[in-house]
Design a protein around this motif. Structure first.
Motif, PDB file in Angstrom:
ATOM      1  N   THR A  25       0.827  -1.200   0.000  1.00 53.43           N
ATOM      2  CA  THR A  25       0.000   0.000   0.000  1.00 53.43           C
ATOM      3  C   THR A  25       0.865   1.255   0.000  1.00 53.43           C
ATOM      4  OG1 THR A  25      -1.769  -1.159   1.171  1.00 53.43           O
ATOM      5  CG2 THR A  25      -1.805   1.251   1.247  1.00 53.43           C
ATOM      6  N   ALA A  26       1.847   1.298   0.901  1.00 55.26           N
ATOM      7  CA  ALA A  26       2.716   2.469   0.978  1.00 55.26           C
ATOM      8  C   ALA A  26       3.507   2.646  -0.317  1.00 55.26           C
ATOM      9  CB  ALA A  26       3.664   2.345   2.166  1.00 55.26           C
ATOM     10  N   PHE A  27       4.025   1.551  -0.857  1.00 54.78           N
ATOM     11  CA  PHE A  27       4.832   1.624  -2.077  1.00 54.78           C
ATOM     12  C   PHE A  27       4.020   2.193  -3.241  1.00 54.78           C
ATOM     13  CE2 PHE A  27       6.523  -0.102  -6.016  1.00 54.78           C
ATOM     14  CZ  PHE A  27       7.867   0.238  -5.924  1.00 54.78           C
ATOM     15  N   PHE A  28       2.847   1.641  -3.471  1.00 58.05           N
ATOM     16  CA  PHE A  28       2.076   2.075  -4.633  1.00 58.05           C
ATOM     17  C   PHE A  28       1.421   3.442  -4.440  1.00 58.05           C
ATOM     18  CE2 PHE A  28       2.269  -2.504  -5.609  1.00 58.05           C
ATOM     19  CZ  PHE A  28       2.851  -2.393  -6.855  1.00 58.05           C
ATOM     20  N   VAL A  29       0.896   3.718  -3.269  1.00 62.03           N
ATOM     21  CA  VAL A  29       0.255   5.019  -3.038  1.00 62.03           C
ATOM     22  C   VAL A  29       1.294   6.134  -3.023  1.00 62.03           C
ATOM     23  CG1 VAL A  29      -1.030   6.393  -1.354  1.00 62.03           C
ATOM     24  CG2 VAL A  29      -1.759   4.065  -1.862  1.00 62.03           C
ATOM     25  N   LEU A  30       2.345   5.957  -2.241  1.00 65.78           N
ATOM     26  CA  LEU A  30       3.378   6.993  -2.182  1.00 65.78           C
ATOM     27  C   LEU A  30       4.135   7.104  -3.502  1.00 65.78           C
ATOM     28  CD1 LEU A  30       4.666   6.357   1.432  1.00 65.78           C
ATOM     29  CD2 LEU A  30       3.226   8.243   0.642  1.00 65.78           C
ATOM     30  N   GLY A  31       4.366   5.977  -4.165  1.00 67.10           N
ATOM     31  CA  GLY A  31       5.026   6.013  -5.468  1.00 67.10           C
ATOM     32  C   GLY A  31       4.214   6.782  -6.491  1.00 67.10           C
ATOM     33  N   TYR A  32       2.908   6.572  -6.490  1.00 67.40           N
ATOM     34  CA  TYR A  32       2.047   7.282  -7.434  1.00 67.40           C
ATOM     35  C   TYR A  32       2.001   8.772  -7.112  1.00 67.40           C
ATOM     36  CZ  TYR A  32      -1.789   8.187 -10.613  1.00 67.40           C
ATOM     37  OH  TYR A  32      -2.556   8.672 -11.630  1.00 67.40           O
ATOM     38  N   LEU A  33       1.963   9.119  -5.818  1.00 70.82           N
ATOM     39  CA  LEU A  33       1.955  10.532  -5.432  1.00 70.82           C
ATOM     40  C   LEU A  33       3.251  11.225  -5.815  1.00 70.82           C
ATOM     41  CD1 LEU A  33       0.243  10.395  -1.929  1.00 70.82           C
ATOM     42  CD2 LEU A  33      -0.707  11.286  -4.048  1.00 70.82           C
ATOM     43  N   VAL A  34       4.380  10.589  -5.549  1.00 69.64           N
ATOM     44  CA  VAL A  34       5.667  11.181  -5.917  1.00 69.64           C
ATOM     45  C   VAL A  34       5.783  11.282  -7.435  1.00 69.64           C
ATOM     46  CG1 VAL A  34       8.182  10.813  -5.884  1.00 69.64           C
ATOM     47  CG2 VAL A  34       6.842  10.502  -3.801  1.00 69.64           C
ATOM     48  N   PHE A  70       4.195   6.708  16.561  1.00 67.23           N
ATOM     49  CA  PHE A  70       3.384   7.821  17.047  1.00 67.23           C
ATOM     50  C   PHE A  70       1.878   7.624  16.916  1.00 67.23           C
ATOM     51  CE2 PHE A  70       7.444   9.725  15.623  1.00 67.23           C
ATOM     52  CZ  PHE A  70       7.909  10.109  16.878  1.00 67.23           C
ATOM     53  N   LEU A  71       1.425   6.763  16.036  1.00 65.43           N
ATOM     54  CA  LEU A  71      -0.008   6.617  15.800  1.00 65.43           C
ATOM     55  C   LEU A  71      -0.561   5.262  16.224  1.00 65.43           C
ATOM     56  CD1 LEU A  71      -0.163   8.393  12.335  1.00 65.43           C
ATOM     57  CD2 LEU A  71      -0.619   9.357  14.590  1.00 65.43           C
ATOM     58  N   GLY A  72       0.238   4.439  16.891  1.00 67.27           N
ATOM     59  CA  GLY A  72      -0.270   3.189  17.443  1.00 67.27           C
ATOM     60  C   GLY A  72      -0.388   2.037  16.474  1.00 67.27           C
ATOM     61  N   GLY A  73       0.211   2.117  15.321  1.00 70.27           N
ATOM     62  CA  GLY A  73       0.187   1.009  14.366  1.00 70.27           C
ATOM     63  C   GLY A  73      -0.181   1.471  12.971  1.00 70.27           C
ATOM     64  N   THR A  74       0.235   0.711  12.003  1.00 68.37           N
ATOM     65  CA  THR A  74      -0.034   1.058  10.611  1.00 68.37           C
ATOM     66  C   THR A  74      -1.490   0.769  10.256  1.00 68.37           C
ATOM     67  OG1 THR A  74       0.671  -1.118   9.888  1.00 68.37           O
ATOM     68  CG2 THR A  74       2.348   0.612   9.917  1.00 68.37           C
ATOM     69  N   ILE A  75      -1.861   1.171   9.074  1.00 68.91           N
ATOM     70  CA  ILE A  75      -3.257   1.018   8.636  1.00 68.91           C
ATOM     71  C   ILE A  75      -3.677  -0.445   8.653  1.00 68.91           C
ATOM     72  CG2 ILE A  75      -4.801   1.290   6.665  1.00 68.91           C
ATOM     73  CD1 ILE A  75      -3.108   3.800   5.929  1.00 68.91           C
ATOM     74  N   TRP A  76      -2.880  -1.327   8.041  1.00 66.30           N
ATOM     75  CA  TRP A  76      -3.267  -2.737   7.961  1.00 66.30           C
ATOM     76  C   TRP A  76      -3.135  -3.450   9.298  1.00 66.30           C
ATOM     77  CZ3 TRP A  76      -6.324  -4.630   4.518  1.00 66.30           C
ATOM     78  CH2 TRP A  76      -6.420  -4.004   3.275  1.00 66.30           C
ATOM     79  N   ARG A  78      -4.002  -2.125  12.068  1.00 63.16           N
ATOM     80  CA  ARG A  78      -5.263  -1.797  12.731  1.00 63.16           C
ATOM     81  C   ARG A  78      -6.431  -2.571  12.118  1.00 63.16           C
ATOM     82  NH1 ARG A  78      -5.863   3.285  15.484  1.00 63.16           N
ATOM     83  NH2 ARG A  78      -3.816   4.011  16.111  1.00 63.16           N
ATOM     84  N   ILE A  79      -6.457  -2.676  10.805  1.00 59.18           N
ATOM     85  CA  ILE A  79      -7.552  -3.387  10.133  1.00 59.18           C
ATOM     86  C   ILE A  79      -7.555  -4.865  10.531  1.00 59.18           C
ATOM     87  CG2 ILE A  79      -8.394  -4.185   7.883  1.00 59.18           C
ATOM     88  CD1 ILE A  79      -7.472  -1.454   6.755  1.00 59.18           C
ATOM     89  N   LEU A  80      -6.362  -5.489  10.521  1.00 57.49           N
ATOM     90  CA  LEU A  80      -6.254  -6.920  10.824  1.00 57.49           C
ATOM     91  C   LEU A  80      -6.082  -7.206  12.308  1.00 57.49           C
ATOM     92  CD1 LEU A  80      -3.968  -8.026   7.866  1.00 57.49           C
ATOM     93  CD2 LEU A  80      -6.422  -8.360   8.095  1.00 57.49           C
ATOM     94  N   ARG A  81      -6.064  -6.167  13.119  1.00 55.93           N
ATOM     95  CA  ARG A  81      -5.857  -6.304  14.574  1.00 55.93           C
ATOM     96  C   ARG A  81      -4.593  -7.123  14.867  1.00 55.93           C
ATOM     97  NH1 ARG A  81     -11.869  -7.537  14.861  1.00 55.93           N
ATOM     98  NH2 ARG A  81     -12.773  -5.471  15.061  1.00 55.93           N
ATOM     99  N   ALA A  82      -3.498  -6.690  14.252  1.00 52.64           N
ATOM    100  CA  ALA A  82      -2.231  -7.405  14.377  1.00 52.64           C
ATOM    101  C   ALA A  82      -1.230  -6.644  15.227  1.00 52.64           C
ATOM    102  CB  ALA A  82      -1.647  -7.657  12.982  1.00 52.64           C
ATOM    103  N   GLN A  83      -1.705  -5.842  16.160  1.00 49.77           N
ATOM    104  CA  GLN A  83      -0.815  -5.070  17.008  1.00 49.77           C
ATOM    105  C   GLN A  83      -0.393  -5.892  18.200  1.00 49.77           C
ATOM    106  OE1 GLN A  83      -3.844  -2.273  17.473  1.00 49.77           O
ATOM    107  NE2 GLN A  83      -2.998  -0.809  16.049  1.00 49.77           N
ATOM    108  N   ARG A  84       0.895  -5.810  18.530  1.00 50.95           N
ATOM    109  CA  ARG A  84       1.398  -6.541  19.706  1.00 50.95           C
ATOM    110  C   ARG A  84       1.313  -5.695  20.921  1.00 50.95           C
ATOM    111  NH1 ARG A  84       6.144 -10.654  18.242  1.00 50.95           N
ATOM    112  NH2 ARG A  84       5.006 -11.648  16.618  1.00 50.95           N
TER     113      ARG A  84
END
Length: 84
Positions: A25-34, A70-76, A78-84
Motif C-alpha cells: 500500500t505504501a509503495f504504490f500510493v506513495l510512489g504514485y503521489l511522488v 506515534f499513531l499506534g500502528g499502521t493502517i493494515w 489496525r484493520i487486521l488487529r495485528a498489534q502486539r
C-alpha cells in the motif's frame, strides 16, 4: 500460588499479512503521489529514477516509523488487529 493470565497476542499470519499489505500500500500510493509531483507517471503506472525514487523510499520508511511509533500502528495492523 498466584493466578497469572497471559494475554494472547495476534496470530503470526496476521502480523506477516499486515506487513506485506502495508508495504504494498505504501509503495504504490506513495510512489504514485511522488510520480504525480515529479512527472514520473506512465501509462502502466509510474517510473521513478534518481531523486524521486529515493524520496519515495524515504517516505515508505517514514510511513512505518511514524505510524508505528506515534499513531499506534499502521493502517493494515489496525484493520487486521495485528498489534502486539
Amino acid at each position: 500460588m498466584t493466578d497469572t493470565q497471559f494475554q494472547k497476542g495476534p496470530s503470526t499470519w496476521r502480523i506477516v499479512l499486515a506487513a506485506i499489505l502495508d508495504f504494498l500500500t505504501a509503495f504504490f500510493v506513495l510512489g504514485y503521489l511522488v510520480a504525480s509531483l515529479f512527472g514520473g507517471k506512465t501509462e502502466e503506472g509510474f517510473n521513478l529514477q534518481g531523486g524521486p525514487a529515493l524520496l519515495m523510499m524515504a517516505l515508505v520508511i517514514a510511513y512505518f516509523v511514524v505510524f508505528n511509533r506515534f499513531l499506534g500502528g499502521t493502517i493494515w495492523k489496525r484493520i487486521l488487529r495485528a498489534q502486539r
